[in-house]
Design a protein around this motif. Structure first.
Motif, PDB file in Angstrom:
ATOM      1  N   LEU A  62      28.430  93.552  15.242  1.00 14.31           N
ATOM      2  CA  LEU A  62      29.785  93.985  15.597  1.00 14.31           C
ATOM      3  C   LEU A  62      30.274  95.087  14.655  1.00 14.31           C
ATOM      4  CD1 LEU A  62      32.192  93.409  17.486  1.00 14.31           C
ATOM      5  CD2 LEU A  62      33.004  91.783  15.778  1.00 14.31           C
ATOM      6  N   ARG A  63      30.022  94.921  13.363  1.00 18.65           N
ATOM      7  CA  ARG A  63      30.469  95.905  12.373  1.00 18.65           C
ATOM      8  C   ARG A  63      29.699  97.220  12.446  1.00 18.65           C
ATOM      9  NH1 ARG A  63      31.640  93.630   6.485  1.00 18.65           N
ATOM     10  NH2 ARG A  63      33.098  91.979   6.970  1.00 18.65           N
ATOM     11  N   PHE A  64      28.387  97.119  12.693  1.00 17.15           N
ATOM     12  CA  PHE A  64      27.526  98.296  12.630  1.00 17.15           C
ATOM     13  C   PHE A  64      26.679  98.401  13.897  1.00 17.15           C
ATOM     14  CE2 PHE A  64      27.898  96.395   8.313  1.00 17.15           C
ATOM     15  CZ  PHE A  64      28.793  97.321   7.788  1.00 17.15           C
ATOM     16  N   PRO A  65      27.287  98.773  15.014  1.00 19.00           N
ATOM     17  CA  PRO A  65      26.552  98.789  16.283  1.00 19.00           C
ATOM     18  C   PRO A  65      25.427  99.817  16.333  1.00 19.00           C
ATOM     19  CG  PRO A  65      28.751  99.706  16.563  1.00 19.00           C
ATOM     20  CD  PRO A  65      28.685  99.143  15.176  1.00 19.00           C
ATOM     21  N   GLY A  66      25.463 100.833  15.503  1.00 23.35           N
ATOM     22  CA  GLY A  66      24.434 101.868  15.538  1.00 23.35           C
ATOM     23  C   GLY A  66      23.193 101.567  14.714  1.00 23.35           C
ATOM     24  N   LEU A  67      23.199 100.477  13.958  1.00 19.02           N
ATOM     25  CA  LEU A  67      22.047 100.147  13.109  1.00 19.02           C
ATOM     26  C   LEU A  67      20.939  99.466  13.900  1.00 19.02           C
ATOM     27  CD1 LEU A  67      23.440  98.633   9.774  1.00 19.02           C
ATOM     28  CD2 LEU A  67      22.285 100.805  10.106  1.00 19.02           C
ATOM     29  N   ASP A  68      19.718  99.638  13.430  1.00 17.25           N
ATOM     30  CA  ASP A  68      18.585  98.892  13.953  1.00 17.25           C
ATOM     31  C   ASP A  68      18.592  97.557  13.198  1.00 17.25           C
ATOM     32  OD1 ASP A  68      16.170  97.723  14.585  1.00 17.25           O
ATOM     33  OD2 ASP A  68      14.953  99.463  14.018  1.00 17.25           O
ATOM     34  N   HIS A  69      19.147  96.523  13.821  1.00 14.53           N
ATOM     35  CA  HIS A  69      19.349  95.259  13.123  1.00 14.53           C
ATOM     36  C   HIS A  69      18.061  94.490  12.866  1.00 14.53           C
ATOM     37  CE1 HIS A  69      23.652  95.523  12.741  1.00 14.53           C
ATOM     38  NE2 HIS A  69      23.626  96.138  13.915  1.00 14.53           N
ATOM     39  N   ARG A  70      17.023  94.737  13.656  1.00  9.15           N
ATOM     40  CA  ARG A  70      15.726  94.124  13.337  1.00  9.15           C
ATOM     41  C   ARG A  70      15.198  94.690  12.027  1.00  9.15           C
ATOM     42  NH1 ARG A  70      12.147  95.015  18.276  1.00  9.15           N
ATOM     43  NH2 ARG A  70      13.769  96.515  18.663  1.00  9.15           N
ATOM     44  N   ALA A  71      15.390  95.980  11.811  1.00  3.60           N
ATOM     45  CA  ALA A  71      14.917  96.615  10.574  1.00  3.60           C
ATOM     46  C   ALA A  71      15.679  96.092   9.354  1.00  3.60           C
ATOM     47  CB  ALA A  71      15.043  98.130  10.670  1.00  3.60           C
ATOM     48  N   THR A  72      16.946  95.706   9.535  1.00  5.38           N
ATOM     49  CA  THR A  72      17.719  95.202   8.395  1.00  5.38           C
ATOM     50  C   THR A  72      17.188  93.858   7.911  1.00  5.38           C
ATOM     51  OG1 THR A  72      19.420  94.078   9.727  1.00  5.38           O
ATOM     52  CG2 THR A  72      19.811  96.396   9.164  1.00  5.38           C
ATOM     53  N   LEU A  73      16.452  93.140   8.759  1.00  2.74           N
ATOM     54  CA  LEU A  73      15.828  91.890   8.327  1.00  2.74           C
ATOM     55  C   LEU A  73      14.543  92.151   7.553  1.00  2.74           C
ATOM     56  CD1 LEU A  73      16.448  89.745  11.496  1.00  2.74           C
ATOM     57  CD2 LEU A  73      17.360  89.293   9.204  1.00  2.74           C
ATOM     58  N   ASP A  74      13.941  93.317   7.753  1.00  7.85           N
ATOM     59  CA  ASP A  74      12.696  93.659   7.070  1.00  7.85           C
ATOM     60  C   ASP A  74      12.922  94.339   5.731  1.00  7.85           C
ATOM     61  OD1 ASP A  74      11.217  92.643   9.170  1.00  7.85           O
ATOM     62  OD2 ASP A  74      11.074  94.577  10.182  1.00  7.85           O
ATOM     63  N   GLU A  75      14.020  95.075   5.620  1.00 10.72           N
ATOM     64  CA  GLU A  75      14.255  95.867   4.413  1.00 10.72           C
ATOM     65  C   GLU A  75      15.737  95.840   4.080  1.00 10.72           C
ATOM     66  OE1 GLU A  75      12.508 100.015   2.811  1.00 10.72           O
ATOM     67  OE2 GLU A  75      13.373 100.096   4.808  1.00 10.72           O
ATOM     68  N   ILE A  76      16.053  95.637   2.805  1.00 11.53           N
ATOM     69  CA  ILE A  76      17.450  95.585   2.406  1.00 11.53           C
ATOM     70  C   ILE A  76      18.172  96.839   2.888  1.00 11.53           C
ATOM     71  CG2 ILE A  76      16.915  96.491   0.115  1.00 11.53           C
ATOM     72  CD1 ILE A  76      19.422  95.010  -0.905  1.00 11.53           C
ATOM     73  N   THR A  77      19.355  96.628   3.437  1.00  6.28           N
ATOM     74  CA  THR A  77      20.172  97.719   3.947  1.00  6.28           C
ATOM     75  C   THR A  77      21.584  97.543   3.402  1.00  6.28           C
ATOM     76  OG1 THR A  77      18.861  97.783   5.976  1.00  6.28           O
ATOM     77  CG2 THR A  77      20.992  98.887   6.034  1.00  6.28           C
ATOM     78  N   VAL A  78      22.161  98.626   2.903  1.00  2.00           N
ATOM     79  CA  VAL A  78      23.526  98.618   2.389  1.00  2.00           C
ATOM     80  C   VAL A  78      24.288  99.712   3.119  1.00  2.00           C
ATOM     81  CG1 VAL A  78      24.975  98.944   0.330  1.00  2.00           C
ATOM     82  CG2 VAL A  78      22.783  97.756   0.132  1.00  2.00           C
ATOM     83  N   VAL A  79      25.506  99.393   3.568  1.00  3.36           N
ATOM     84  CA  VAL A  79      26.324 100.351   4.309  1.00  3.36           C
ATOM     85  C   VAL A  79      27.603 100.606   3.529  1.00  3.36           C
ATOM     86  CG1 VAL A  79      27.459 100.853   6.503  1.00  3.36           C
ATOM     87  CG2 VAL A  79      25.377  99.458   6.479  1.00  3.36           C
ATOM     88  N   GLY A  80      27.890 101.898   3.287  1.00  6.00           N
ATOM     89  CA  GLY A  80      29.116 102.285   2.606  1.00  6.00           C
ATOM     90  C   GLY A  80      30.282 102.316   3.570  1.00  6.00           C
TER      91      GLY A  80
END
Length: 172
Positions: A62-80
Protein backbone atom coordinates in the motif's frame (compact mmCIF):
# COMPACT_ATOMS: atom_id res chain seq x y z
CA UNK A 1 14.18 2.61 -18.21
CA UNK A 2 17.18 4.28 -19.83
CA UNK A 3 19.90 6.04 -17.84
CA UNK A 4 18.55 9.39 -19.06
CA UNK A 5 15.01 8.55 -17.91
CA UNK A 6 16.34 7.39 -14.52
CA UNK A 7 18.24 10.66 -14.12
CA UNK A 8 15.17 12.70 -15.04
CA UNK A 9 12.94 10.63 -12.74
CA UNK A 10 15.21 11.21 -9.75
CA UNK A 11 16.25 14.78 -10.49
CA UNK A 12 13.80 16.08 -7.88
CA UNK A 13 15.36 13.80 -5.25
CA UNK A 14 18.76 15.46 -5.16
CA UNK A 15 20.06 15.05 -1.60
CA UNK A 16 21.26 18.65 -1.57
CA UNK A 17 17.74 19.90 -2.30
CA UNK A 18 15.56 17.19 -0.75
CA UNK A 19 16.70 16.19 2.73
CA UNK A 20 15.90 12.76 4.11
CA UNK A 21 13.65 13.19 7.13
CA UNK A 22 12.41 9.60 7.56
CA UNK A 23 13.44 6.16 6.33
CA UNK A 24 11.32 3.04 6.01
CA UNK A 25 13.25 -0.20 6.40
CA UNK A 26 11.53 -3.16 4.75
CA UNK A 27 12.54 -6.31 6.62
CA UNK A 28 11.68 -10.01 6.45
CA UNK A 29 9.73 -10.76 9.64
CA UNK A 30 10.25 -14.51 9.20
CA UNK A 31 14.05 -14.27 9.20
CA UNK A 32 15.74 -14.68 12.60
CA UNK A 33 18.66 -12.45 11.55
CA UNK A 34 16.23 -9.78 10.33
CA UNK A 35 14.23 -10.00 13.58
CA UNK A 36 17.42 -9.57 15.61
CA UNK A 37 18.59 -6.60 13.52
CA UNK A 38 15.13 -4.98 13.58
CA UNK A 39 15.12 -5.18 17.36
CA UNK A 40 18.65 -3.75 17.45
CA UNK A 41 17.63 -0.86 15.17
CA UNK A 42 14.65 -0.01 17.40
CA UNK A 43 16.98 0.30 20.42
CA UNK A 44 19.44 2.68 18.70
CA UNK A 45 19.32 6.45 19.05
CA UNK A 46 18.11 7.72 15.69
CA UNK A 47 19.07 11.00 14.06
CA UNK A 48 16.64 10.20 11.24
CA UNK A 49 13.54 8.25 12.32
CA UNK A 50 13.40 4.67 11.08
CA UNK A 51 10.12 2.90 10.46
CA UNK A 52 10.32 -0.86 10.20
CA UNK A 53 7.70 -2.44 7.94
CA UNK A 54 7.48 -6.13 7.03
CA UNK A 55 8.66 -6.68 3.45
CA UNK A 56 6.04 -8.22 1.19
CA UNK A 57 3.23 -7.17 3.55
CA UNK A 58 -0.04 -5.51 2.58
CA UNK A 59 1.19 -2.37 4.37
CA UNK A 60 4.38 -2.29 2.28
CA UNK A 61 2.39 -2.80 -0.95
CA UNK A 62 0.00 0.00 0.00
CA UNK A 63 2.80 2.43 0.90
CA UNK A 64 5.07 1.62 -2.03
CA UNK A 65 3.01 0.36 -4.98
CA UNK A 66 5.86 0.83 -7.47
CA UNK A 67 8.33 -1.48 -5.70
CA UNK A 68 9.07 -5.06 -6.67
CA UNK A 69 7.92 -6.53 -3.35
CA UNK A 70 9.27 -10.01 -4.08
CA UNK A 71 12.73 -8.46 -4.42
CA UNK A 72 12.36 -6.72 -1.04
CA UNK A 73 12.17 -10.17 0.57
CA UNK A 74 15.46 -11.16 -1.08
CA UNK A 75 17.47 -8.02 -0.39
CA UNK A 76 17.18 -5.33 2.26
CA UNK A 77 15.36 -2.31 0.87
CA UNK A 78 15.09 1.13 2.49
CA UNK A 79 12.79 3.87 1.18
CA UNK A 80 13.31 7.55 1.95
CA UNK A 81 10.44 9.93 2.57
CA UNK A 82 11.04 11.65 -0.79
CA UNK A 83 10.92 8.37 -2.72
CA UNK A 84 14.61 7.44 -2.61
CA UNK A 85 15.11 3.67 -2.83
CA UNK A 86 18.23 2.01 -1.44
CA UNK A 87 18.97 -1.70 -1.83
CA UNK A 88 21.67 -4.03 -0.56
CA UNK A 89 24.82 -2.38 0.75
CA UNK A 90 23.48 1.13 0.08
CA UNK A 91 20.44 0.28 2.23
CA UNK A 92 22.66 -0.79 5.12
CA UNK A 93 24.81 2.29 4.78
CA UNK A 94 21.86 4.71 4.78
CA UNK A 95 20.35 2.86 7.76
CA UNK A 96 23.61 3.24 9.71
CA UNK A 97 23.71 6.89 8.62
CA UNK A 98 20.36 7.40 10.36
CA UNK A 99 21.78 6.20 13.70
CA UNK A 100 23.54 8.58 16.06
CA UNK A 101 26.30 6.20 17.14
CA UNK A 102 26.94 4.83 13.63
CA UNK A 103 26.82 7.83 11.30
CA UNK A 104 30.63 8.09 11.18
CA UNK A 105 30.82 4.40 10.22
CA UNK A 106 28.26 5.02 7.47
CA UNK A 107 30.46 7.80 6.07
CA UNK A 108 33.48 5.45 6.06
CA UNK A 109 31.43 2.73 4.36
CA UNK A 110 30.32 5.15 1.66
CA UNK A 111 33.89 5.39 0.32
CA UNK A 112 34.93 3.00 -2.48
CA UNK A 113 36.91 0.79 -0.07
CA UNK A 114 34.15 0.92 2.54
CA UNK A 115 31.50 0.07 -0.04
CA UNK A 116 33.37 -3.16 -0.86
CA UNK A 117 33.37 -4.05 2.85
CA UNK A 118 29.65 -3.22 3.17
CA UNK A 119 28.85 -5.30 0.10
CA UNK A 120 30.80 -8.23 1.58
CA UNK A 121 28.80 -7.97 4.81
CA UNK A 122 25.52 -7.93 2.86
CA UNK A 123 26.60 -10.98 0.84
CA UNK A 124 27.60 -12.83 4.03
CA UNK A 125 24.19 -12.07 5.58
CA UNK A 126 22.45 -13.23 2.40
CA UNK A 127 24.45 -16.46 2.45
CA UNK A 128 23.54 -17.03 6.10
CA UNK A 129 19.86 -16.38 5.36
CA UNK A 130 20.01 -18.70 2.35
CA UNK A 131 21.30 -21.61 4.41
CA UNK A 132 18.55 -21.02 6.97
CA UNK A 133 15.76 -20.79 4.41
CA UNK A 134 16.71 -23.98 2.61
CA UNK A 135 16.65 -26.06 5.83
CA UNK A 136 20.00 -27.62 5.48
CA UNK A 137 23.44 -26.25 4.97
CA UNK A 138 25.74 -25.70 7.88
CA UNK A 139 23.27 -23.98 10.15
CA UNK A 140 20.14 -26.12 10.00
CA UNK A 141 16.81 -24.39 9.76
CA UNK A 142 15.90 -20.95 11.02
CA UNK A 143 13.04 -20.07 13.32
CA UNK A 144 9.99 -19.19 11.24
CA UNK A 145 6.70 -17.72 12.42
CA UNK A 146 4.87 -20.03 10.03
CA UNK A 147 6.25 -22.99 12.03
CA UNK A 148 4.96 -21.64 15.36
CA UNK A 149 8.01 -19.64 16.47
CA UNK A 150 7.81 -16.09 17.81
CA UNK A 151 10.50 -13.68 18.96
CA UNK A 152 10.30 -11.43 22.00
CA UNK A 153 13.35 -9.24 22.70
CA UNK A 154 13.09 -9.88 26.45
CA UNK A 155 12.52 -13.66 26.28
CA UNK A 156 14.07 -14.68 22.95
CA UNK A 157 12.53 -17.30 20.66
CA UNK A 158 9.56 -19.37 21.84
CA UNK A 159 7.60 -22.11 20.10
CA UNK A 160 3.88 -22.82 20.25
CA UNK A 161 2.75 -25.93 18.46
CA UNK A 162 -0.58 -25.72 16.62
CA UNK A 163 -1.55 -28.91 18.45
CA UNK A 164 -1.01 -27.17 21.82
CA UNK A 165 -3.15 -24.08 21.28
CA UNK A 166 -5.86 -25.35 23.67
CA UNK A 167 -3.28 -25.86 26.42
CA UNK A 168 -3.03 -29.64 25.96
CA UNK A 169 -0.17 -31.05 23.94
CA UNK A 170 0.03 -34.58 22.54
CA UNK A 171 3.06 -35.20 24.77
CA UNK A 172 1.23 -34.33 28.03
Amino acid sequence: MTARQATEATADRDAARVPVRRLTVLHDPDCSLCAFLSDWLRRQRQLVPLELVPAGSAEAALRFPGLDHRATLDEITVVGDAGQVYRGAAAWIVTLWALREHRALAHRLSTPAGARLARGAVLAAAEWRGTRQHRGGWGGSGYRRADGWSYDPARGWTHTSAACTDGHCPTD
